[in-house]
Write a protein that holds these residues in place. Structure first.
Motif, short mmCIF file in Angstrom:
data_model
loop_
_atom_site.label_atom_id
_atom_site.label_comp_id
_atom_site.label_asym_id
_atom_site.label_seq_id
_atom_site.Cartn_x
_atom_site.Cartn_y
_atom_site.Cartn_z
N PHE A 139 0.84 -1.20 0.00
CA PHE A 139 0.00 0.00 0.00
C PHE A 139 0.88 1.25 0.00
CE2 PHE A 139 -2.83 -3.22 1.86
CZ PHE A 139 -3.89 -3.08 0.97
N PHE A 140 0.35 2.31 -0.60
CA PHE A 140 1.11 3.58 -0.64
C PHE A 140 1.41 4.06 0.79
CE2 PHE A 140 -1.76 4.25 -4.56
CZ PHE A 140 -0.90 3.53 -5.36
N SER A 141 0.49 3.78 1.71
CA SER A 141 0.68 4.24 3.10
C SER A 141 1.89 3.57 3.76
CB SER A 141 -0.58 3.96 3.92
OG SER A 141 -0.91 2.58 3.80
N GLU A 142 2.40 2.50 3.13
CA GLU A 142 3.56 1.79 3.70
C GLU A 142 4.90 2.33 3.19
OE1 GLU A 142 2.46 -2.74 4.34
OE2 GLU A 142 1.75 -2.06 2.36
N ILE A 143 4.85 3.32 2.31
CA ILE A 143 6.11 3.86 1.74
C ILE A 143 6.83 4.67 2.81
CG2 ILE A 143 7.06 5.48 0.02
CD1 ILE A 143 4.73 4.58 -1.85
N GLU A 144 8.10 4.30 3.03
CA GLU A 144 8.88 4.99 4.08
C GLU A 144 10.24 5.44 3.55
OE1 GLU A 144 7.68 5.83 6.88
OE2 GLU A 144 5.96 4.48 7.18
N ASP A 145 10.41 5.52 2.23
CA ASP A 145 11.72 5.89 1.67
C ASP A 145 12.09 7.32 2.05
OD1 ASP A 145 12.31 3.60 -0.49
OD2 ASP A 145 10.17 4.08 -0.50
N LYS A 146 13.40 7.53 2.17
CA LYS A 146 13.89 8.87 2.50
C LYS A 146 14.91 9.30 1.45
CE LYS A 146 11.92 9.07 6.70
NZ LYS A 146 10.65 8.50 6.32
N GLU A 147 14.67 10.45 0.79
CA GLU A 147 15.62 11.05 -0.17
C GLU A 147 16.13 10.03 -1.18
OE1 GLU A 147 18.10 14.01 1.29
OE2 GLU A 147 16.37 14.76 2.40
N ALA A 148 15.25 9.21 -1.69
CA ALA A 148 15.67 8.11 -2.56
C ALA A 148 15.40 8.38 -4.05
CB ALA A 148 14.93 6.84 -2.15
N PHE A 149 14.46 9.27 -4.35
CA PHE A 149 14.01 9.41 -5.75
C PHE A 149 14.19 10.84 -6.27
CE2 PHE A 149 11.63 5.99 -3.74
CZ PHE A 149 11.93 4.94 -4.60
N HIS A 150 14.43 10.90 -7.61
CA HIS A 150 14.50 12.20 -8.27
C HIS A 150 13.13 12.63 -8.78
CE1 HIS A 150 18.51 10.30 -8.95
NE2 HIS A 150 18.94 11.52 -8.66
N LEU A 151 12.30 11.61 -9.10
CA LEU A 151 11.06 11.91 -9.80
C LEU A 151 9.96 10.95 -9.30
CD1 LEU A 151 9.70 13.41 -12.21
CD2 LEU A 151 10.75 11.72 -13.74
N ILE A 152 8.78 11.50 -9.04
CA ILE A 152 7.63 10.66 -8.66
C ILE A 152 6.51 10.87 -9.67
CG2 ILE A 152 5.83 10.20 -6.93
CD1 ILE A 152 7.82 11.01 -4.74
N TYR A 153 6.00 9.75 -10.19
CA TYR A 153 4.78 9.78 -11.00
C TYR A 153 3.64 9.45 -10.04
CZ TYR A 153 7.77 8.89 -15.22
OH TYR A 153 8.70 8.92 -16.23
N PHE A 154 2.86 10.44 -9.68
CA PHE A 154 1.77 10.22 -8.72
C PHE A 154 0.50 9.93 -9.51
CE2 PHE A 154 -1.33 10.98 -5.43
CZ PHE A 154 -0.71 10.49 -4.30
N ASP A 155 0.18 8.64 -9.65
CA ASP A 155 -0.90 8.21 -10.55
C ASP A 155 -1.90 7.32 -9.81
OD1 ASP A 155 -2.24 8.10 -12.95
OD2 ASP A 155 -0.94 6.61 -13.88
N ALA A 156 -2.36 7.84 -8.67
CA ALA A 156 -3.41 7.13 -7.91
C ALA A 156 -4.76 7.40 -8.56
CB ALA A 156 -3.42 7.64 -6.47
N PHE A 157 -5.77 6.61 -8.22
CA PHE A 157 -7.12 6.93 -8.68
C PHE A 157 -7.50 8.29 -8.09
CE2 PHE A 157 -7.80 2.15 -8.78
CZ PHE A 157 -7.74 2.08 -10.17
N GLY A 158 -8.49 8.93 -8.73
CA GLY A 158 -8.83 10.29 -8.35
C GLY A 158 -9.31 10.46 -6.92
N ALA A 159 -9.23 11.71 -6.45
CA ALA A 159 -9.65 12.04 -5.08
C ALA A 159 -11.15 11.81 -4.88
CB ALA A 159 -9.30 13.49 -4.79
N ARG A 160 -11.91 11.81 -5.97
CA ARG A 160 -13.35 11.55 -5.86
C ARG A 160 -13.59 10.16 -5.28
NH1 ARG A 160 -16.90 8.81 -9.11
NH2 ARG A 160 -15.25 8.40 -10.64
N VAL A 161 -12.76 9.17 -5.69
CA VAL A 161 -12.99 7.79 -5.24
C VAL A 161 -12.02 7.35 -4.14
CG1 VAL A 161 -14.11 7.05 -7.36
CG2 VAL A 161 -11.63 6.83 -7.18
N GLN A 162 -10.82 7.93 -4.09
CA GLN A 162 -9.87 7.57 -3.02
C GLN A 162 -9.30 8.83 -2.36
OE1 GLN A 162 -7.18 4.56 -5.01
NE2 GLN A 162 -7.86 3.32 -3.28
#
Ligand SMILES: C[S@@+](CC[C@H](N)C(=O)[O-])C[C@H]1O[C@@H](n2cnc3c(N)ncnc32)[C@H](O)[C@@H]1O
Length: 223
Positions: A139-162
């Motif tokens: 689950f996304f809520s389990e992500i605990e990485d620190k300073e690991a990425f240059h780029l994030i593609y945030f492609d969750a379902f819309g805020a209307r449903v989640q």
């Protein structure tokens, strides 16, 4: 939840969730949207401004693998090495993978697309010499990485449903996971999303959206 394959307006397939009346991609064009939001506004933008030798990308919602696939295709035209991490709690089935028409639409051999799906979860896999994929089933809520990425593609379902995925709590995790100078792109342009991103420290730009959508957002972790 029931999932159906549909064809979007640019001829590319996506998955429709009738229960939520929600899609994995825009009905106006799955490939078109993915190229605009994640490749043009994220991947190309970051490469142009930073010319990194290695680029670490985190995808929120691996889904059909379309974003990973087009990133690999575009990365092959550059000298940058990609470490791509995809997080997904509900992987699609083999049957659904077979029904996606991305290799046909993009005129690229099926072998690479299949490899993106057939490689093991939780283990980095060299898909090509310059593209390594690590898929996490969690689950996304389990992500605990620190300073690991240059780029994030945030492609969750819309805020209307989640709505729970577009909160300060989740964006704080994204902010923590980025390196300084790192960038997050998302198709959403909602005011509440922009404010949640700003609240955790992102500098947010409103950018033109893909066809059918007026705007999208890009956040930068300046410091
Ligand atoms: C909009 S779709 C992603 C589309 C994907 N990027 C693609 O190109 O096909 C959102 C994805 O998030 C996944 N998902 C939904 N809730 C999740 C959660 N809480 N944690 C992890 N994955 C989740 C869904 O299964 C779905 O694959």
């Amino acid at each position: 939840m029931k999932r159906e394959i549909i064809t979007t307006e640019d001829g590319s397939t996506t998955i429709h969730l009738p229960g939520w009346n929600e899609q994995y991609h825009s009905k106006h064009g799955a490939i078109q949207e993915a190229y605009h939001v994640f490749i043009e506004m994220g991947f190309f933008y970051f490469l142009k401004n930073n010319q990194p030798k290695t680029l670490n990308i985190l995808e929120i919602g691996f889904g059909t693998g379309l974003n990973a696939f087009i990133t690999l295709i575009e990365a092959e035209k550059t000298t940058t090495e990609i470490n791509y991490t995809g997080v997904e709690a509900y992987p699609i089935t083999e049957d659904e993978i077979r029904k996606m028409n991305y290799t046909h639409e993009l005129k690229v051999s099926e072998e690479i697309f299949e490899k993106l799906h057939s490689c093991y979860w939780e283990t980095p896999s060299e898909i090509t010499k310059d593209f390594t994929l690590l898929k996490h089933k969690k689950f996304f809520s389990e992500i605990e990485d620190k300073e690991a990425f240059h780029l994030i593609y945030f492609d969750a379902f819309g805020a209307r449903v989640q709505p729970e995925l577009w909160t300060e709590e989740i964006f704080q995790k994204m902010f923590n996971a980025l390196k300084t100078g790192g960038v997050l792109v998302t198709y959403s342009a909602k005011g509440s999303v922009r404010r949640a991103m700003q609240a955790v420290g992102f500098t947010v730009e409103r950018l033109p959206g893909p066809p059918g959508k007026r705007e999208m957002l890009r956040g930068t972790k300046i410091s």
